[in-house]
Design a protein around this motif. Structure first.
Motif, PDB file in Angstrom:
ATOM      1  N   GLN A  64       0.849  -1.184   0.000  1.00  0.00           N
ATOM      2  CA  GLN A  64       0.000   0.000   0.000  1.00  0.00           C
ATOM      3  C   GLN A  64       0.889   1.240   0.000  1.00  0.00           C
ATOM      4  OE1 GLN A  64      -2.515   0.329   3.428  1.00  0.00           O
ATOM      5  NE2 GLN A  64      -3.676   2.021   2.585  1.00  0.00           N
ATOM      6  N   LEU A  65       0.538   2.206  -0.836  1.00  0.00           N
ATOM      7  CA  LEU A  65       1.255   3.472  -0.910  1.00  0.00           C
ATOM      8  C   LEU A  65       0.299   4.568  -0.472  1.00  0.00           C
ATOM      9  CD1 LEU A  65       3.849   4.969  -1.750  1.00  0.00           C
ATOM     10  CD2 LEU A  65       2.865   5.168  -4.028  1.00  0.00           C
ATOM     11  N   GLU A  66       0.632   5.221   0.636  1.00  0.00           N
ATOM     12  CA  GLU A  66      -0.248   6.257   1.164  1.00  0.00           C
ATOM     13  C   GLU A  66       0.585   7.317   1.880  1.00  0.00           C
ATOM     14  OE1 GLU A  66      -4.274   6.641   3.907  1.00  0.00           O
ATOM     15  OE2 GLU A  66      -3.323   4.706   3.667  1.00  0.00           O
ATOM     16  N   ASN A  67       0.351   8.575   1.522  1.00  0.00           N
ATOM     17  CA  ASN A  67       1.027   9.725   2.138  1.00  0.00           C
ATOM     18  C   ASN A  67       2.550   9.595   2.095  1.00  0.00           C
ATOM     19  OD1 ASN A  67      -1.470  10.882   2.769  1.00  0.00           O
ATOM     20  ND2 ASN A  67      -1.554   9.793   4.713  1.00  0.00           N
ATOM     21  N   GLY A  68       3.081   9.039   1.031  1.00  0.00           N
ATOM     22  CA  GLY A  68       4.520   8.914   0.877  1.00  0.00           C
ATOM     23  C   GLY A  68       5.132   7.699   1.549  1.00  0.00           C
ATOM     24  N   TYR A  69       4.334   6.863   2.184  1.00  0.00           N
ATOM     25  CA  TYR A  69       4.826   5.671   2.869  1.00  0.00           C
ATOM     26  C   TYR A  69       4.396   4.422   2.105  1.00  0.00           C
ATOM     27  CZ  TYR A  69       6.269   8.337   6.924  1.00  0.00           C
ATOM     28  OH  TYR A  69       6.897   9.220   7.757  1.00  0.00           O
ATOM     29  N   LEU A  70       5.346   3.553   1.835  1.00  0.00           N
ATOM     30  CA  LEU A  70       5.075   2.254   1.235  1.00  0.00           C
ATOM     31  C   LEU A  70       5.000   1.247   2.379  1.00  0.00           C
ATOM     32  CD1 LEU A  70       4.840   0.534  -1.373  1.00  0.00           C
ATOM     33  CD2 LEU A  70       7.289   0.123  -1.151  1.00  0.00           C
ATOM     34  N   THR A  71       3.847   0.620   2.540  1.00  0.00           N
ATOM     35  CA  THR A  71       3.632  -0.340   3.621  1.00  0.00           C
ATOM     36  C   THR A  71       3.492  -1.736   3.040  1.00  0.00           C
ATOM     37  OG1 THR A  71       2.528   1.341   4.958  1.00  0.00           O
ATOM     38  CG2 THR A  71       2.184  -0.956   5.593  1.00  0.00           C
ATOM     39  N   PHE A 103       8.085   2.068   4.793  1.00  0.00           N
ATOM     40  CA  PHE A 103       9.262   2.823   4.367  1.00  0.00           C
ATOM     41  C   PHE A 103       8.784   4.136   3.753  1.00  0.00           C
ATOM     42  CE2 PHE A 103      10.311  -1.669   4.004  1.00  0.00           C
ATOM     43  CZ  PHE A 103      11.509  -1.735   4.686  1.00  0.00           C
ATOM     44  N   TYR A 104       9.436   5.224   4.099  1.00  0.00           N
ATOM     45  CA  TYR A 104       9.097   6.494   3.479  1.00  0.00           C
ATOM     46  C   TYR A 104       9.775   6.541   2.108  1.00  0.00           C
ATOM     47  CZ  TYR A 104       8.261  11.387   2.628  1.00  0.00           C
ATOM     48  OH  TYR A 104       7.838  12.565   2.070  1.00  0.00           O
ATOM     49  N   VAL A 105       8.963   6.708   1.051  1.00  0.00           N
ATOM     50  CA  VAL A 105       9.482   6.721  -0.313  1.00  0.00           C
ATOM     51  C   VAL A 105       9.270   8.066  -0.983  1.00  0.00           C
ATOM     52  CG1 VAL A 105       9.260   4.237  -0.630  1.00  0.00           C
ATOM     53  CG2 VAL A 105       7.341   5.723  -1.230  1.00  0.00           C
ATOM     54  N   THR A 110       3.653   7.557  -7.275  1.00  0.00           N
ATOM     55  CA  THR A 110       2.269   7.104  -7.369  1.00  0.00           C
ATOM     56  C   THR A 110       2.261   5.582  -7.429  1.00  0.00           C
ATOM     57  OG1 THR A 110       2.270   7.164  -9.785  1.00  0.00           O
ATOM     58  CG2 THR A 110       1.607   9.188  -8.634  1.00  0.00           C
ATOM     59  N   GLN A 111       1.088   5.001  -7.333  1.00  0.00           N
ATOM     60  CA  GLN A 111       0.970   3.541  -7.360  1.00  0.00           C
ATOM     61  C   GLN A 111       1.426   2.972  -8.699  1.00  0.00           C
ATOM     62  OE1 GLN A 111      -3.085   3.742  -6.262  1.00  0.00           O
ATOM     63  NE2 GLN A 111      -2.692   3.151  -4.141  1.00  0.00           N
ATOM     64  N   GLU A 112       1.280   3.742  -9.770  1.00  0.00           N
ATOM     65  CA  GLU A 112       1.714   3.286 -11.088  1.00  0.00           C
ATOM     66  C   GLU A 112       3.237   3.229 -11.195  1.00  0.00           C
ATOM     67  OE1 GLU A 112      -0.557   5.908 -10.778  1.00  0.00           O
ATOM     68  OE2 GLU A 112      -2.267   4.570 -11.059  1.00  0.00           O
ATOM     69  N   ASP A 113       3.944   4.000 -10.358  1.00  0.00           N
ATOM     70  CA  ASP A 113       5.407   4.022 -10.388  1.00  0.00           C
ATOM     71  C   ASP A 113       6.027   2.792  -9.730  1.00  0.00           C
ATOM     72  OD1 ASP A 113       5.372   6.543 -11.587  1.00  0.00           O
ATOM     73  OD2 ASP A 113       5.391   7.577  -9.656  1.00  0.00           O
ATOM     74  N   VAL A 114       5.309   2.183  -8.813  1.00  0.00           N
ATOM     75  CA  VAL A 114       5.830   1.069  -8.018  1.00  0.00           C
ATOM     76  C   VAL A 114       5.534  -0.245  -8.744  1.00  0.00           C
ATOM     77  CG1 VAL A 114       5.737  -0.106  -5.797  1.00  0.00           C
ATOM     78  CG2 VAL A 114       5.449   2.376  -5.902  1.00  0.00           C
ATOM     79  N   HIS A 115       6.580  -1.064  -8.941  1.00  0.00           N
ATOM     80  CA  HIS A 115       6.431  -2.369  -9.582  1.00  0.00           C
ATOM     81  C   HIS A 115       6.916  -3.443  -8.611  1.00  0.00           C
ATOM     82  CE1 HIS A 115       5.509  -0.471 -13.390  1.00  0.00           C
ATOM     83  NE2 HIS A 115       6.523   0.350 -13.167  1.00  0.00           N
ATOM     84  N   LEU A 127      11.430   0.854  -7.257  1.00  0.00           N
ATOM     85  CA  LEU A 127      10.956   2.213  -7.012  1.00  0.00           C
ATOM     86  C   LEU A 127      11.819   3.182  -7.806  1.00  0.00           C
ATOM     87  CD1 LEU A 127      10.789   1.889  -3.139  1.00  0.00           C
ATOM     88  CD2 LEU A 127       8.836   1.920  -4.668  1.00  0.00           C
ATOM     89  N   PRO A 128      11.221   4.014  -8.651  1.00  0.00           N
ATOM     90  CA  PRO A 128      12.021   4.987  -9.407  1.00  0.00           C
ATOM     91  C   PRO A 128      12.404   6.172  -8.527  1.00  0.00           C
ATOM     92  CG  PRO A 128       9.721   5.265  -9.920  1.00  0.00           C
ATOM     93  CD  PRO A 128       9.812   4.067  -9.010  1.00  0.00           C
TER      94      PRO A 128
END
Length: 146
Positions: A64-71, A103-105, A110-115, A127-128
């Motif tokens: 989950q990506l929310e408020n700059g944090y990847l959980t 992790f703060y990313v 955005t969710q489309e950036d994360v693979h 993560l780009p």
């Protein structure tokens, strides 16, 4: 005193906690075996994250990506078949329960950036690197030549 061991671990370490301390116990405490072991590698154009989740299936893991944090979350229960078997466990090390790590990313991703890819008990995440957009000031002044 010699104690039986399997793969370098003391069979009685839950009962007799006076053995030589290892690094994981110093870092994470008594529940070190429940922490997601993670490697993060910086590349030119992004980051590669590898998270060990042995024994988990793909559908038991969530990102989950929310408020700059990847959980990263993982939840697992024990098999019902094992509860029905007779006998008692002398030692039970396989994990059952839920765990998560964040992790703060950065808020630019955005969710489309994360693979992500889950294979052989390892979750690999790409993560780009994104530079924060610089806000353009609303210039209301006029340049004076001269």
């Amino acid at each position: 005193m010699l104690m039986p061991s399997i793969f370098g671990e003391n069979l009685f370490d839950d009962w007799m906690d006076f053995s030589f301390p290892d690094i994981d116990r110093k870092l994470y405490g008594k529940h070190a075996k429940n922490v997601m072991k993670t490697d993060i590698r910086e590349m030119e154009d992004g980051y590669e994250v590898a998270v060990d989740l042995p024994g988990f299936k793909k559908d038991e893991v969530q990102l989950q990506l929310e408020n700059g944090y990847l959980t990263i979350s993982a939840a697992k229960g024990l098999d019902k078949d094992e509860k029905d078997k007779k006998g008692r466990f002398l030692r039970q090390e396989r994990y059952a329960g839920a765990m998560s790590r964040s992790f703060y990313v950065g808020e630019e991703l955005t969710q489309e950036d994360v693979h992500a890819k889950f294979e052989h008990g390892v979750l690999k995440i790409d993560l780009p690197k994104k530079k924060p957009e610089i806000e353009q000031k609303d210039d209301r002044y006029i340049a004076i030549e001269g």
